[in-house]
Design an enzyme around this catalytic site. Structure first.
Site, PDB file in Angstrom:
ATOM      1  N   ASP A  83      24.024   4.198  12.670  1.00 21.80           N
ATOM      2  CA  ASP A  83      23.487   5.155  13.636  1.00 21.80           C
ATOM      3  C   ASP A  83      24.613   6.004  14.211  1.00 21.80           C
ATOM      4  OD1 ASP A  83      23.813   2.289  15.076  1.00 21.80           O
ATOM      5  OD2 ASP A  83      24.461   3.910  16.399  1.00 21.80           O
ATOM      6  N   ASP A  85      25.306   6.116  17.477  1.00 24.82           N
ATOM      7  CA  ASP A  85      25.598   5.592  18.807  1.00 24.82           C
ATOM      8  C   ASP A  85      24.642   6.182  19.835  1.00 24.82           C
ATOM      9  OD1 ASP A  85      27.010   3.793  20.372  1.00 24.82           O
ATOM     10  OD2 ASP A  85      28.698   5.126  20.708  1.00 24.82           O
TER      11      ASP A  85
END
Ligand SMILES: [Zn+2]
Length: 148
Positions: A83, A85
């Site tokens: 991802d 973050d």
């Protein structure tokens, strides 16, 4: 003991090659910032990490990498990026991470990591002392422990 280079260059190069053979997008270099978890970063932390030029936020690598170095093990990190973050600034299409998204990503990509490892492990030299690196010299030769 120096920890300037925490990873084994031989195993790291072999992991990159295995990833490329198995169709995994690999980045040969990067800096990992390790946070105590399990938790996700705050927006301020995420911005600071990015501003420092660190590419991966992780909850592992320490103490694992340090302990491996102390033991003279050949150790490399393979980070499965899940991802962005807290999201991507100025891009509302990239939201902050959630646990459900991380688990879904792992589920979708676990087979890629498995393929990479199954390609990598048999190609590593069977005799770790033959590796062209200095990992086993990190703390010097181990002496047998004698009880008194
Ligand atoms: Zn090594």
């Amino acid at each position: 003991m120096s920890f300037a280079y925490p990873y084994c260059a031989v195993v790291a190069a072999a992991a990159v090659a295995a990833g490329r053979r198995t169709g995994v997008t690999m980045h040969e270099r990067g800096t990992v910032v390790v946070v105590q978890g399990p938790r996700f970063s705050t927006r301020a932390e995420s911005q600071w990490f990015r501003a420092q030029g660190w590419e991966v936020v992780n909850m592992t690598q320490y103490p694992e990498a340090y302990l491996a170095r102390e033991l003279g093990m050949h150790y490399a990190g393979i980070a499965l990026i899940t991802d962005y973050d807290t999201g991507v600034e100025h891009d509302p299409g990239v939201d902050a991470v959630t646990q459900d998204r991380v688990f879904a990503f792992f589920e979708e990509n676990l087979h890629r990591m498995r393929d990479l490892l199954l390609d990598l492990i048999p190609r590593l030299p069977a005799d770790p002392s033959s590796y062209d690196c200095s990992c086993t010299e990190a703390i010097g030769p181990l002496e047998p422990h004698e009880d008194s």
